[in-house]
Structure formats: structure tokens, C-alpha cells
Scaffold this active site. Structure first.
Site, PDB file in Angstrom:
ATOM      1  N   SER A  67      13.530 -14.414  19.787  1.00 42.97           N
ATOM      2  CA  SER A  67      13.992 -13.724  20.995  1.00 42.97           C
ATOM      3  C   SER A  67      12.814 -13.443  21.912  1.00 42.97           C
ATOM      4  CB  SER A  67      14.654 -12.407  20.600  1.00 42.97           C
ATOM      5  OG  SER A  67      14.889 -11.615  21.742  1.00 42.97           O
ATOM      6  N   SER A  68      13.154 -13.111  23.148  1.00 43.15           N
ATOM      7  CA  SER A  68      12.141 -12.639  24.098  1.00 43.15           C
ATOM      8  C   SER A  68      12.311 -11.162  24.409  1.00 43.15           C
ATOM      9  CB  SER A  68      12.255 -13.428  25.407  1.00 43.15           C
ATOM     10  OG  SER A  68      12.021 -14.785  25.178  1.00 43.15           O
ATOM     11  N   ASP A 105      19.220 -20.008  21.050  1.00 45.00           N
ATOM     12  CA  ASP A 105      17.812 -19.610  21.216  1.00 45.00           C
ATOM     13  C   ASP A 105      16.900 -20.298  20.192  1.00 45.00           C
ATOM     14  OD1 ASP A 105      18.152 -18.026  23.417  1.00 45.00           O
ATOM     15  OD2 ASP A 105      17.813 -16.110  22.410  1.00 45.00           O
ATOM     16  N   THR A 119      20.770  -8.430  26.951  1.00 50.74           N
ATOM     17  CA  THR A 119      20.668  -8.746  28.037  1.00 50.74           C
ATOM     18  C   THR A 119      21.391  -7.954  28.956  1.00 50.74           C
ATOM     19  OG1 THR A 119      20.061 -10.616  26.827  1.00 50.74           O
ATOM     20  CG2 THR A 119      20.436 -10.387  28.919  1.00 50.74           C
ATOM     21  N   GLU A 165      23.465 -13.183  24.409  1.00 48.75           N
ATOM     22  CA  GLU A 165      22.678 -14.327  24.891  1.00 48.75           C
ATOM     23  C   GLU A 165      23.072 -14.645  26.328  1.00 48.75           C
ATOM     24  OE1 GLU A 165      20.189 -16.010  25.482  1.00 48.75           O
ATOM     25  OE2 GLU A 165      20.924 -17.998  25.912  1.00 48.75           O
TER      26      GLU A 165
HETATM   27  N1  GLU Z   1      18.904 -14.417  24.188  1.00 55.12           N
HETATM   28  C1  GLU Z   1      17.824 -13.858  24.935  1.00 55.12           C
HETATM   29  C2  GLU Z   1      16.715 -13.452  24.002  1.00 55.12           C
HETATM   30  O1  GLU Z   1      16.968 -12.961  22.958  1.00 55.12           O
HETATM   31  C3  GLU Z   1      18.241 -12.675  25.754  1.00 55.12           C
HETATM   32  C4  GLU Z   1      19.339 -13.002  26.722  1.00 55.12           C
HETATM   33  C5  GLU Z   1      18.965 -12.802  28.176  1.00 55.12           C
HETATM   34  O2  GLU Z   1      18.623 -11.694  28.573  1.00 55.12           O
HETATM   35  O3  GLU Z   1      19.011 -13.781  28.930  1.00 55.12           O
HETATM   36  O4  GLU Z   1      15.578 -13.644  24.283  1.00 55.12           O
END
Ligand code: GLU
Length: 585
Positions: free
Chosen positions: A445-446, A426, A384, A404
Site C-alpha cells: 500500500s501507499s 495493488d 482512500t 482501492e
Molecule cells: N489502494 C491504495 C493503497 O493502498 C489506496 C487507494 C487510493 O487512495 O487510491 O495504496
């Protein structure tokens, strides 16, 4: 002009080791942040000028894009400690010019062996956020080493040197660093180690002061010998202690302990995985596969969009399809995506053109959200913080990594100067789903680090932080660039809208006041305003060996883009646009 930056860095490196926190010393100059750079040779784009400069320095010394990406990532762990670092994880997508192929490294955090599907059940989200329980086994350092083992030309120790110097000598606190610390002050104050480091006088360091992290400098010195010095031995023991017995201030009783063991750390691996791939208007779009939902969701949405001539439609109609395609892809993502080592994911079906055609058929003239998930299983067929670095040989790295939430778990490992992630939040907290927790499982994850090829050569690489909006940010930038004919800097700067199969579209104020938004409202789209979505970086590869590195001009205080041999800014801008247009024809 970049040479001046090296002088500034050298001054920083020469400062002796003082106590942690900030001192109000006269600060040596730091690299100037500029969001766009065009030229030839290698390029880098990150959220921070010191990190981008570290990448360029490694490129100048003959390192390749992977070497430079690791050096920049290590600096980001120092100057962006609330967004990323060795206490977290991420996903790296690499294009290798030598074999003209894309590969990915899965450095996602894992759940400890003692985790079960009901470990998080019934726990209020906020309690999981600031806890030992939400901490996953970190993956960042193994990711760096895996990348270097396969592609690198320099040793980890050398690549950590710029970061180590900056941690020891300090960097100037900017508004974003100050604001992020202040926003997390109540959480940070719960932990002795975290308040000592980030709240030196009981509050966030003021803008313009110098922030030092000598313990992190020491940690970087130790891990230079390789990941085993982190995943075993003293650092591992300190991590396990911090997770299982969080270093809370006296009187703090609401921090749940975690379950991580030394065996969990010793067992961690960052595997190479096949990228996702979809064809889009003659380009090949490569992304991060499971356990990230980035590649599959961006890919499914692009496949749906390919059925429309977006460039030939009114912008408002094109944006309607963008929002609907995203919603449909999210409906599937929410049901099917998780850790592929634990759940069977119909990835080939999700990325099949035939399945995209079924999903596209559900789109009408007005919004249909929320859409139910589809059934991609019958479809065969093919299948992030973010930093982007390229080198003069044509290698490209697109790397998103995180702890995260901003500030992660809030727990600094005592004596080692880095924050632990809270990535296990997550997971779906309920059992029985694709993304429910399990021992050794990686939460969905995104993150969507993306590399697009044209005729087997790099065309554009992008990525962003932002939780689930990461997916829509990557998608929107690609549509802006490929369909709407924007240059990469324009595509990144454009106001964002994020539809994740919810009743409302999350959108930036600039999008909401646009004439298109008014027209979209007539199609049933409802907007919820949010100040900023994402903080993207990317590199566009232009004909003639030119590259444009691009970062945010405004969001999160703006990012930093540099190229090895810059061309004059105005000329380069004009040329980039003209060449971009030609490249698409
Ligand atoms: N934990 C998020 C994910 O893996 C990414 C964190 C963020 O950019 O807010 O999707």
C-alpha cells in the site's frame, strides 16, 4: 453552533425505512461543511460533515479518540461508499496519551489462500479492477474491533448507531457523490446488486436528492455484535458468493470470478505492528510500516531532506530537493516494499540517517530522475479516505482506509449494501517481486497515516487518499508545515506536486503556474497537469491546549473539520499562526 447539527441528525434518524436509492424528498438540513476549526478539547477532520459530526458526538458523550474514529469511519462507509467501508481495508495509527506511545493496526486486505504468484499474470489491469479476482479479504471491521479492544471505551454496536441511522434515513447527494457514481455507472451497471443500489433509475442519483441504503443499515445492525458476525456465517457466505459468482446482469461475460473461501474470511486478522519512526528537525515522525510503503517512503524522504536547511533556501530550491528526495525514496520503495510476512524488507536501512546521506549525495542542481534503487542492507541504525481524530486527553487517531479504486470492484454484496474492494490490483501482476501475489499475502500500500510528536506529545497528524500520491501528499504537507512555516490549513490547501521517480512530476494547475515551477523547469523538471492530488485531513496541536482541525477547502468538494470548543475563527487563526511559529523555535 454544532448543537444544531445534532437536531439535523435526529431528524434523519427518525425517517422510516423505504426502498434503496434516492427519493426527491425535501431534505432535512445537514451539518455545514467547514474546512478549518480551531479551539480546545477534542477535534475531528474527515471528508464529510456527517462523519465529523458523529466523531464529535461520541467525544461529547465521553468517548475517546478511538471510539470517535470508529464512529466516523462507520459513517464514512455509508456516505463515502465508493472510497471506503467494511468491504475494504486500511491502516490505523494511534497515539495513546496514557503510555505516550504510537502503535499501528494493519487492516490490509489479504489474498485468498488459492492465490499464487502467477494468478494475476497477463491479466489486463482493467479486467482485474472490475472482477471477483481482485477482491481481497476485507480488513476494516477487524481493524475497528482491534482498536476498540485495546483502546476503546464504548461498544462497537453503540459506535455504529449514527452510521446505521444515516444509512436508513439517507443523506443528501452532493456533487462528488453524484460524479463518482456517474463515472462508475458503466461498471456498476454490470452487477444487479450494484445497479439496484447506486443506479436506482438507471443512472446516478441527482444532486440534492436523498440517498438511502437500508440494506447497509441492516448489515450494521448485524455486525454490531462483533466481527465474527461478518467473518463467519451469513454475511461471510454472501461475500464468498459475490466474489466467486459475481452477480452480473444477463449478457455480461467479462467479469472474472474470484478465489475467496469461507476459510479465508474466518482466518483474517488485523495485527498490531510497530510504527515506522524517523527524527526530523527535532520532531518524531511516526508512520505506517509494511505492508504499507507509506511510513518508510515518507521517512526516507524526510531523512534525505533533513540534510538541507529548507527554511533558509529559496522556495524553488527547497522544492527541487523535495521532488528529488521523493524520487529517490520511491526508487527504493518500488524495489523493496511488500508484505513483511512474505519478503524481507531492509526497513532499518531504509530509515537510517547514514543511508539517507548516501542517497542525498546523488542529488545535483538539476533533476536526476529516474534514480536506480540503492542498497540499504549494509546500513544498521535505528531502525482512500483519511480521518484524523483527537480527544481532550491527548489521544490521537490517524486512519486511512479504502476499497482501492473509487467504487472498488464494483460489486455490491447482494442484500448487504456494501461494495467489495479491488485491493489485490495493488500487487505487481508479474511474479518474482517483493510485491508479487501469494496465498494470504497483503498487497503493498501507499497509505500514509502519520502522527508527529514533539517531546513525546502530539504535534500534528495527517493523511490522505490518492494511491501512490498519498506518500507525496503526506510528505509535502509535512514540509509545508515544518519547513515552510505554513499553518496546517495552509499546508493542506497549498498546490501539490508529486514526484515518484518518473520522468514527469504530476502537479496541480496551481503548482504549474507558480513562479517556482518555472524555475524548477530550468532544473529539468517536467510537469504533467492533474486537476487534484489527494484529499487530506489533519489536526495540528498548538500550545495551550489549542487544536486546529483541518480538511480540504476545495479538493473533492471540501472536507469537514470540527473541534469540541471552538474559538472565534479569525482570532483562532491569528493565534494558531503565532503559536505555531513559537512552537517551532
Ligand atoms: N489502494 C491504495 C493503497 O493502498 C489506496 C487507494 C487510493 O487512495 O487510491 O495504496
Amino acid at each position: 453552533m454544532r448543537r444544531e447539527f445534532l437536531v439535523a441528525l435526529a431528524v434523519v434518524a427518525a425517517v422510516a425505512l423505504p426502498a434503496p436509492g434516492q427519493v426527491a424528498a425535501a431534505a432535512p438540513p445537514e451539518p455545514v461543511k467547514q474546512a478549518t476549526a480551531t479551539g480546545t478539547g477534542g477535534a475531528a477532520s474527515t471528508v464529510d460533515a456527517l462523519a465529523t459530526e458523529a466523531a464529535l458526538d461520541i467525544l461529547d458523550r465521553g468517548g475517546n479518540a478511538v471510539d470517535a474514529a470508529v464512529a466516523a469511519a462507520a459513517v464514512l462507509g455509508v456516505v463515502e461508499p465508493f472510497s471506503c467501508g467494511i468491504g475494504g481495508g486500511g491502516f490505523m495509527v494511534v497515539y495513546s496519551a496514557a503510555d505516550r506511545s504510537v502503535t499501528t493496526i494493519d487492516g490490509r486486505e489479504t489474498a485468498p489462500g488459492a492465490y499464487t504468484p502467477t494468478t494475476l499474470q497477463g491479466i489486463p489491469f482493467a479486467e482485474a479492477v472490475t472482477s471477483g479476482l481482485g477482491v481481497g479479504v476485507p480488513g476494516t471491521l477487524r481493524t475497528w474491533q482491534a482498536a476498540l479492544d485495546r483502546f476503546g471505551t464504548m461498544k462497537l454496536q453503540r459506535l455504529l448507531a449514527p452510521a446505521k441511522s444515516i444509512a436508513a434515513g439517507g443523506f443528501v447527494v452532493d456533487q462528488t457523490f453524484h460524479d463518482q457514481t456517474a463515472a462508475n455507472a458503466a461498471r456498476f451497471a454490470k452487477f444487479t446488486s450494484t445497479s439496484e443500489l447506486f443506479l436506482p433509475d438507471g443512472e446516478a442519483p441527482p444532486v440534492g436528492t436523498r440517498f438511502r441504503n437500508p440494506e447497509l443499515a441492516k448489515t450494521y445492525a448485524q455486525i454490531g455484535s462483533g466481527p465474527d458476525s461478518f467473518y463467519r456465517g451469513k454475511i461471510a457466505a454472501a461475500i464468498v458468493d459475490a466474489v466467486r459468482t459475481p452477480p452480473v446482469e444477463p449478457g455480461v461475460t467479462d467479469v472474472r470470478p474470484g478465489l475467496m473461501t469461507l476459510a479465508d474470511l474466518a482466518a483474517y486478522t488485523a495485527p498490531f505492528r510497530a510504527p515506522t519512526r524517523v527524527g526530523y528537525r527535532g520532531l518524531d515522525v511516526y508512520g505506517m510500516g509494511p505492508p504499507s510503503s507509506g511510513g518508510s517512503t515518507v521517512g526516507e524522504a524526510l531523512n534525505i531532506l533533513e540534510g538541507y536547511d529548507l527554511a533558509g533556501l529559496s522556495r524553488e530550491e527547497a522544492l527541487h530537493y523535495y521532488l528529488e528526495a521523493s524520487a529517490l525514496a520511491f526508487a527504493d520503495r518500488n524495489l523493496y516494499l511488500g508484505d513483511p510476512d512474505f519478503v524481507s524488507i531492509p526497513l532499518a536501512g531504509l530509515l537510517a540517517d547514514s543511508y539517507a546521506a548516501e542517497r542525498r549525495a546523488l542529488i545535483g542542481p538539476t533533476t536526476g530522475v529516474p534514480y536506480p534503487p540503492g542498497d540499504p542492507t549494509d546500513n544498521g541504525g535505528p531502525s482512500t479516505t483519511h480521518l484524523t481524530v483527537s480527544d481532550r486527553h491527548g489521544n490521537v487517531v490517524s486512519y486511512t482506509f479504502t476499497i482501492e479504486q473509487t467504487g472498488g470492484s464494483g460489486i455490491v454484496v447482494p442484500g448487504y449494501g456494501f461494495l467489495l474492494n479491488n485491493e489485490l490490483t495493488d500487487f505487481d501482476f508479474a511474479p518474482g517481486r517483493a510485491n508479487s501475489p501469494a496465498a494470504g499475502k497483503r498487497p503493498r500500500s501507499s497509505m500514509s497515516p502519520t502522527i508527529v510528536l514533539r517531546d513525546g506529545r502530539p504535534y500534528v497528524a495527517v493523511g490522505s487518499p490518492g494511491g501512490a500520491t498519498i506518500i507525496t501528499t503526506a510528505l509535502q504537507i509535512l514540509v509545508n508545515e515544518i519547513d515552510f512555516g505554513m499553518t496546517l490549513p495552509e499546508a493542506i490547501a497549498a498546490p501539490r506536486a508529486s514526484q515518484r521517480n518518473l520522468a514527469t512530476v504530476q502537479a496541480e494547475p496551481g503548482f504549474i503556474v507558480s513562479p517556482e515551477a518555472t524555475a524548477l523547469a530550468a532544473r529539468g523538471h517536467r510537469f504533467a497537469s492533474t486537476p487534484e492530488i489527494g484529499a487530506a485531513t489533519g489536526i495540528a496541536f498548538l500550545p495551550g491546549g489549542f487544536v486546529t482541525a483541518a480538511a480540504e477547502p476545495i479538493r473533492r468538494g471540501g472536507g469537514s473539520a470540527m473541534v469540541q470548543e471552538p474559538t472565534a475563527p479569525t482570532l483562532a487563526g491569528t493565534r494558531a499562526k503565532a503559536q505555531r511559529g513559537r512552537a517551532l523555535r
